[in-house]
Enzyme design. Sequence first.
Site, PDB file in Angstrom:
ATOM      1  N   ASP A   6     -61.101  10.417   4.363  1.00 29.68           N
ATOM      2  CA  ASP A   6     -61.892  11.529   4.912  1.00 29.68           C
ATOM      3  C   ASP A   6     -62.418  11.179   6.303  1.00 29.68           C
ATOM      4  OD1 ASP A   6     -63.739   9.716   3.830  1.00 29.68           O
ATOM      5  OD2 ASP A   6     -64.959  11.258   2.839  1.00 29.68           O
ATOM      6  N   ALA A   7     -62.769   9.911   6.498  1.00 25.23           N
ATOM      7  CA  ALA A   7     -63.232   9.484   7.823  1.00 25.23           C
ATOM      8  C   ALA A   7     -62.125   9.714   8.866  1.00 25.23           C
ATOM      9  CB  ALA A   7     -63.634   8.014   7.791  1.00 25.23           C
TER      10      ALA A   7
END
Length: 260
Positions: free
Chosen positions: A191-192
């Site tokens: 997700d980062a």
Amino acid sequence: MAKVSIIMTSYNKPGYIAKSIQSIVDQTFTDFELFLMDDNSNAETIKAIEPFLNDKRIKFYQSDIQTMNERVEKVRYAALINEALHKTSGEYISYATDDNCYRKNRLEKMVDYLESCQSAMIVYSASLVNYLNEKNEITKQQLRHAKRIVPVAPCQIDHCSVMHRSSILPVIKEKFGSYWDENPEFYRIGDARFFWRLNQFWDFYPIEDILDDNYITELSIHYQLQQQEKSEFIQMLPPQRTCKELREELRSMKQQKTIK
Ligand code: TYD
Ligand code: MG
């Protein structure tokens, strides 16, 4: 067509997933579709999912992944999310996992924000992170605040605490060739990596309320990474890229932009 498309990824969390799905079914805002993307979980997990499949808003997909090699070849949740994103019809997109629970008014609050603030493309909320032991007791809690507009979101915000407009997707696809990056060097921080892409165009706007509970269990990738004795899955992953690298690169890209 639903207003909000939610994408939940699932893999072998029989003890948690029913609670996660229930938290979505119980939302005060009801105009959503839920893409339930299962990565070929065990029978126990499928049994926990089955009672929900009568709900017309829930669309269930199951991958045919068989081997550990296939499991580490790509960031599996990114691959499932990409597959779902091609099928979504909602004006807004939101993400969920099989070990996260939305608070009742999460969708309502986020939709209200996006409807009333046209300049915001992405919103995020505060979130409560609960660490569980093998007896499912909470051993530690950590509050992720949402107080500021965030230009560097990687590793500060979790994808279960985010909603974005679907109109941003073609922009991301055009620049990077895909929505989420499936490169397995980002398994730990998929997700980062997605936020690293988003932040090159947009900031994340805050909703101060806690709108989800996140559970870190002994089954989580992050939990497994911290153990001395590494599971077969962890041993087979390529070296993982870091939060530091993503955040520094974003900052330097942003600095160059303001100087020019
Ligand atoms: P999870 O184990 O919850 O890791 P963490 O919370 O520490 O990041 O995994 C994240 C999501 O990825 C979860 O929804 C399940 C999904 N997943 C797959 O779809 N396939 C897989 O092979 C694995 C390991 C996870
Ligand atoms: Mg998890």
